[in-house]
Design a protein around this motif. Structure first.
Motif, PDB file in Angstrom:
ATOM      1  N   PRO A 125       2.498  13.779  21.813  1.00  0.00           N
ATOM      2  CA  PRO A 125       1.967  15.133  21.578  1.00  0.00           C
ATOM      3  C   PRO A 125       0.914  15.100  20.471  1.00  0.00           C
ATOM      4  O   PRO A 125       0.752  14.090  19.776  1.00  0.00           O
ATOM      5  CB  PRO A 125       3.208  15.926  21.122  1.00  0.00           C
ATOM      6  N   ILE A 126       0.211  16.207  20.300  1.00  0.00           N
ATOM      7  CA  ILE A 126      -0.764  16.315  19.213  1.00  0.00           C
ATOM      8  C   ILE A 126       0.008  16.590  17.931  1.00  0.00           C
ATOM      9  O   ILE A 126       0.139  17.714  17.467  1.00  0.00           O
ATOM     10  CB  ILE A 126      -1.801  17.422  19.504  1.00  0.00           C
ATOM     11  N   SER A 127       0.562  15.531  17.375  1.00  0.00           N
ATOM     12  CA  SER A 127       1.396  15.626  16.175  1.00  0.00           C
ATOM     13  C   SER A 127       1.299  14.318  15.411  1.00  0.00           C
ATOM     14  O   SER A 127       2.204  13.481  15.451  1.00  0.00           O
ATOM     15  CB  SER A 127       2.850  15.928  16.542  1.00  0.00           C
ATOM     16  N   GLU A 128       0.169  14.126  14.713  1.00  0.00           N
ATOM     17  CA  GLU A 128      -0.067  12.866  14.022  1.00  0.00           C
ATOM     18  C   GLU A 128       1.013  12.561  12.999  1.00  0.00           C
ATOM     19  O   GLU A 128       1.428  11.402  12.848  1.00  0.00           O
ATOM     20  CB  GLU A 128      -1.443  12.883  13.341  1.00  0.00           C
ATOM     21  N   THR A 129       1.481  13.570  12.291  1.00  0.00           N
ATOM     22  CA  THR A 129       2.540  13.335  11.312  1.00  0.00           C
ATOM     23  C   THR A 129       3.770  12.746  11.986  1.00  0.00           C
ATOM     24  O   THR A 129       4.379  11.800  11.478  1.00  0.00           O
ATOM     25  CB  THR A 129       2.910  14.650  10.601  1.00  0.00           C
ATOM     26  N   GLY A 130       4.103  13.283  13.151  1.00  0.00           N
ATOM     27  CA  GLY A 130       5.287  12.818  13.867  1.00  0.00           C
ATOM     28  C   GLY A 130       5.157  11.395  14.373  1.00  0.00           C
ATOM     29  O   GLY A 130       6.007  10.541  14.103  1.00  0.00           O
ATOM     30  N   PHE A 131       4.065  11.112  15.098  1.00  0.00           N
ATOM     31  CA  PHE A 131       4.028   9.791  15.731  1.00  0.00           C
ATOM     32  C   PHE A 131       3.620   8.677  14.766  1.00  0.00           C
ATOM     33  O   PHE A 131       4.002   7.524  14.963  1.00  0.00           O
ATOM     34  CB  PHE A 131       3.205   9.779  17.028  1.00  0.00           C
ATOM     35  N   ILE A 132       2.903   8.981  13.703  1.00  0.00           N
ATOM     36  CA  ILE A 132       2.632   7.924  12.721  1.00  0.00           C
ATOM     37  C   ILE A 132       3.884   7.666  11.889  1.00  0.00           C
ATOM     38  O   ILE A 132       4.212   6.521  11.571  1.00  0.00           O
ATOM     39  CB  ILE A 132       1.404   8.269  11.872  1.00  0.00           C
ATOM     40  N   GLY A 133       4.624   8.709  11.571  1.00  0.00           N
ATOM     41  CA  GLY A 133       5.912   8.509  10.911  1.00  0.00           C
ATOM     42  C   GLY A 133       6.859   7.706  11.773  1.00  0.00           C
ATOM     43  O   GLY A 133       7.567   6.814  11.281  1.00  0.00           O
ATOM     44  N   ALA A 134       6.866   7.981  13.079  1.00  0.00           N
ATOM     45  CA  ALA A 134       7.705   7.205  14.002  1.00  0.00           C
ATOM     46  C   ALA A 134       7.269   5.747  14.038  1.00  0.00           C
ATOM     47  O   ALA A 134       8.104   4.837  14.151  1.00  0.00           O
ATOM     48  CB  ALA A 134       7.638   7.811  15.402  1.00  0.00           C
ATOM     49  N   CYS A 174      -1.501  13.620   8.283  1.00  0.00           N
ATOM     50  CA  CYS A 174      -0.463  12.581   8.326  1.00  0.00           C
ATOM     51  C   CYS A 174      -0.570  11.610   7.156  1.00  0.00           C
ATOM     52  O   CYS A 174      -0.020  10.507   7.203  1.00  0.00           O
ATOM     53  CB  CYS A 174      -0.529  11.809   9.642  1.00  0.00           C
ATOM     54  N   MET A 175      -1.240  12.036   6.092  1.00  0.00           N
ATOM     55  CA  MET A 175      -1.451  11.123   4.974  1.00  0.00           C
ATOM     56  C   MET A 175      -0.144  10.733   4.303  1.00  0.00           C
ATOM     57  O   MET A 175      -0.020   9.610   3.794  1.00  0.00           O
ATOM     58  CB  MET A 175      -2.404  11.749   3.962  1.00  0.00           C
ATOM     59  N   ASP A 176       0.831  11.606   4.283  1.00  0.00           N
ATOM     60  CA  ASP A 176       2.104  11.250   3.658  1.00  0.00           C
ATOM     61  C   ASP A 176       2.732  10.066   4.382  1.00  0.00           C
ATOM     62  O   ASP A 176       3.235   9.134   3.746  1.00  0.00           O
ATOM     63  CB  ASP A 176       3.057  12.445   3.670  1.00  0.00           C
ATOM     64  N   ALA A 177       2.677  10.079   5.722  1.00  0.00           N
ATOM     65  CA  ALA A 177       3.246   8.972   6.490  1.00  0.00           C
ATOM     66  C   ALA A 177       2.467   7.684   6.263  1.00  0.00           C
ATOM     67  O   ALA A 177       3.045   6.593   6.240  1.00  0.00           O
ATOM     68  CB  ALA A 177       3.270   9.317   7.980  1.00  0.00           C
ATOM     69  N   ILE A 178       1.147   7.786   6.087  1.00  0.00           N
ATOM     70  CA  ILE A 178       0.327   6.593   5.885  1.00  0.00           C
ATOM     71  C   ILE A 178       0.512   6.042   4.475  1.00  0.00           C
ATOM     72  O   ILE A 178       0.807   4.855   4.284  1.00  0.00           O
ATOM     73  CB  ILE A 178      -1.160   6.908   6.140  1.00  0.00           C
ATOM     74  N   TYR A 179       0.359   6.897   3.474  1.00  0.00           N
ATOM     75  CA  TYR A 179       0.306   6.407   2.096  1.00  0.00           C
ATOM     76  C   TYR A 179       1.673   6.295   1.451  1.00  0.00           C
ATOM     77  O   TYR A 179       1.975   5.300   0.790  1.00  0.00           O
ATOM     78  CB  TYR A 179      -0.614   7.304   1.265  1.00  0.00           C
ATOM     79  N   ASN A 180       2.522   7.296   1.614  1.00  0.00           N
ATOM     80  CA  ASN A 180       3.814   7.260   0.935  1.00  0.00           C
ATOM     81  C   ASN A 180       4.887   6.507   1.713  1.00  0.00           C
ATOM     82  O   ASN A 180       5.934   6.179   1.146  1.00  0.00           O
ATOM     83  CB  ASN A 180       4.298   8.680   0.635  1.00  0.00           C
ATOM     84  N   LEU A 181       4.644   6.231   2.992  1.00  0.00           N
ATOM     85  CA  LEU A 181       5.615   5.469   3.780  1.00  0.00           C
ATOM     86  C   LEU A 181       5.053   4.100   4.145  1.00  0.00           C
ATOM     87  O   LEU A 181       5.462   3.091   3.606  1.00  0.00           O
ATOM     88  CB  LEU A 181       6.011   6.254   5.030  1.00  0.00           C
ATOM     89  N   ILE A 187      -2.660   0.873  12.462  1.00  0.00           N
ATOM     90  CA  ILE A 187      -3.191   2.210  12.734  1.00  0.00           C
ATOM     91  C   ILE A 187      -4.659   2.014  13.085  1.00  0.00           C
ATOM     92  O   ILE A 187      -5.466   1.666  12.228  1.00  0.00           O
ATOM     93  CB  ILE A 187      -3.048   3.145  11.521  1.00  0.00           C
ATOM     94  N   MET A 188      -4.985   2.164  14.363  1.00  0.00           N
ATOM     95  CA  MET A 188      -6.393   2.019  14.739  1.00  0.00           C
ATOM     96  C   MET A 188      -7.004   3.407  14.895  1.00  0.00           C
ATOM     97  O   MET A 188      -6.370   4.330  15.419  1.00  0.00           O
ATOM     98  CB  MET A 188      -6.560   1.183  16.000  1.00  0.00           C
ATOM     99  N   THR A 189      -8.239   3.524  14.403  1.00  0.00           N
ATOM    100  CA  THR A 189      -8.839   4.846  14.342  1.00  0.00           C
ATOM    101  C   THR A 189     -10.349   4.759  14.452  1.00  0.00           C
ATOM    102  O   THR A 189     -10.960   3.762  14.059  1.00  0.00           O
ATOM    103  CB  THR A 189      -8.420   5.546  13.026  1.00  0.00           C
ATOM    104  N   ALA A 190     -10.949   5.804  15.018  1.00  0.00           N
ATOM    105  CA  ALA A 190     -12.393   5.842  15.261  1.00  0.00           C
ATOM    106  C   ALA A 190     -13.123   6.429  14.062  1.00  0.00           C
ATOM    107  O   ALA A 190     -12.694   7.421  13.473  1.00  0.00           O
ATOM    108  CB  ALA A 190     -12.696   6.669  16.508  1.00  0.00           C
ATOM    109  N   THR A 191     -14.248   5.809  13.722  1.00  0.00           N
ATOM    110  CA  THR A 191     -15.047   6.244  12.585  1.00  0.00           C
ATOM    111  C   THR A 191     -16.487   6.477  13.033  1.00  0.00           C
ATOM    112  O   THR A 191     -16.883   6.105  14.135  1.00  0.00           O
ATOM    113  CB  THR A 191     -15.057   5.178  11.476  1.00  0.00           C
ATOM    114  N   GLY A 192     -17.273   7.089  12.155  1.00  0.00           N
ATOM    115  CA  GLY A 192     -18.717   7.101  12.318  1.00  0.00           C
ATOM    116  C   GLY A 192     -19.304   8.334  12.964  1.00  0.00           C
ATOM    117  O   GLY A 192     -18.660   9.038  13.736  1.00  0.00           O
ATOM    118  N   GLY A 193     -20.576   8.560  12.601  1.00  0.00           N
ATOM    119  CA  GLY A 193     -21.319   9.679  13.151  1.00  0.00           C
ATOM    120  C   GLY A 193     -22.450   9.212  14.031  1.00  0.00           C
ATOM    121  O   GLY A 193     -22.429   8.124  14.593  1.00  0.00           O
TER     122      GLY A 193
END
Length: 339
Positions: A60-69, A93-100, A118-124
């Protein structure tokens, strides 16, 4: 060895993931639209057909949930690859990334590993405005516990992704949208590359000198490697031989290669698509100055995005992004010539 093929960055990433999934049953992928759709930037294309819904999980659109998972799965013995669709979405979802993810190896006294990508898209560069166009390399490099990777081409993308999956620490794998080789977004010619079918890993913390030169060092990464190479071609027409370095990883950072190049050239230009203040460009310059300020024959130059949200307007967006012309001008400034 199998015959080599020319592949796009997106295909190289998906092939790397598939090879590691075949070799290690603990590797799995999850994120938004990474299954049937194959990821909006193509990084997971074809994986669902081969590995099924148990190992390729649309969320689902829930980054906090699935990155924490993902953190929990990594600590429980799995090797998750979690796609954060745009790096700009890290805020929820920064808490899951940085504090976990980033801290749990330290908090556990080394008793737990967090082998998570954690793979993620960057750039303009394609007018998608301030919430879908940032790069943010330094944001994650600033946080202890995370490794940070930013490939510029398909060969490096495959090797660095394999290394990331095998690493026991959390890795931010930051791929640039404009390098993926997508039909709807043009990529530089050098982004696609020849690469073998066999799995291979590229060690973190080893920058690559992609063009040799003696007059000025240009340090860059990701999309800016290609802008820097274009600038070097133009500088060569003026009799200036630029050495271009692709950092490839930010954490760990290969300061040694940069310093040795500057020891030879005496001049330094640093280029990043991230924001200018408190960023990677300043870190590279500081690293050289701390080693030996007398290495520099001229004031170092840095090119990055000014401290404003990325504009939606195409002309305004191009105005804030580093370009080959701007790199040429910065290099000429170190040579005491007018741009």
């Amino acid at each position: 060895m199998s015959s080599n093929r020319i592949m796009t960055v997106s295909r190289a990433i998906s092939e790397a993931i598939a090879q590691e999934m075949r070799a290690d049953p603990t590797v799995f992928v999850m994120g938004e639209d990474i299954g049937t759709y194959g990821g909006i930037f193509g990084a997971t294309a074809g994986l669902l057909d081969e590995f099924g819904k148990e190992r390729v999980r649309d969320t689902p659109i829930s980054e906090t949930g699935f990155i924490g998972a993902g953190v929990g799965a990594a600590m429980a013995g799995m090797r998750p690859i979690v796609e954060l669709m745009f790096v700009d979405f890290f805020g929820v979802c920064m808490d899951a990334i940085y504090n976990l993810a980033a801290k749990n190896i330290y908090f556990s006294g080394g008793n737990y590993k967090v082998p998570m990508v954690i793979m993620t898209a960057t750039g303009g560069g394609y007018s998608d405005a301030g919430q879908h166009s940032q790069t943010l390399h330094a944001t994650f490099a600033h946080l202890p516990g995370l490794k940070v990777v930013a490939p510029s081409n398909a060969y490096d993308a495959k090797g660095l992704m394999i290394a990331a999956i095998r690493d026991d620490s959390p890795v931010m794998f930051m791929f640039h949208k404009g390098l993926q080789g997508l039909a709807w977004m043009a990529s530089p010619e050098g982004a696609a590359a020849e690469l073998p079918e066999e799995a291979y890993a590229i060690p973190f913390g080893e920058a690559k000198v992609v063009r040799r030169g003696k007059d000025v060092t240009i340090v860059s990464l990701s999309m800016m490697v290609h802008k820097s190479l274009d600038a070097a071609e133009e500088l060569a027409k003026q009799g200036i031989e630029a050495e271009v370095i692709d950092l490839r990883t930010i954490v760990p950072l290969d300061r040694k290669t940069v310093i040795e190049s500057v020891r030879k050239t005496g001049r330094l230009v640093v280029v990043d698509e991230d924001y200018k203040s408190f960023g990677l460009t300043g870190e590279i310059i500081a690293s050289v100055a701390e080693e030996d300020p007398t290495l520099l024959k001229a004031a170092p130059q840095r090119l990055a995005v000014p401290d404003v949200p990325i504009p939606y307007s195409r002309p305004m967006e191009q105005y804030v992004l580093p370009s080959a012309d701007k790199i040429v001008a910065a290099a000429l400034k170190t040579m005491k010539k007018d741009a």
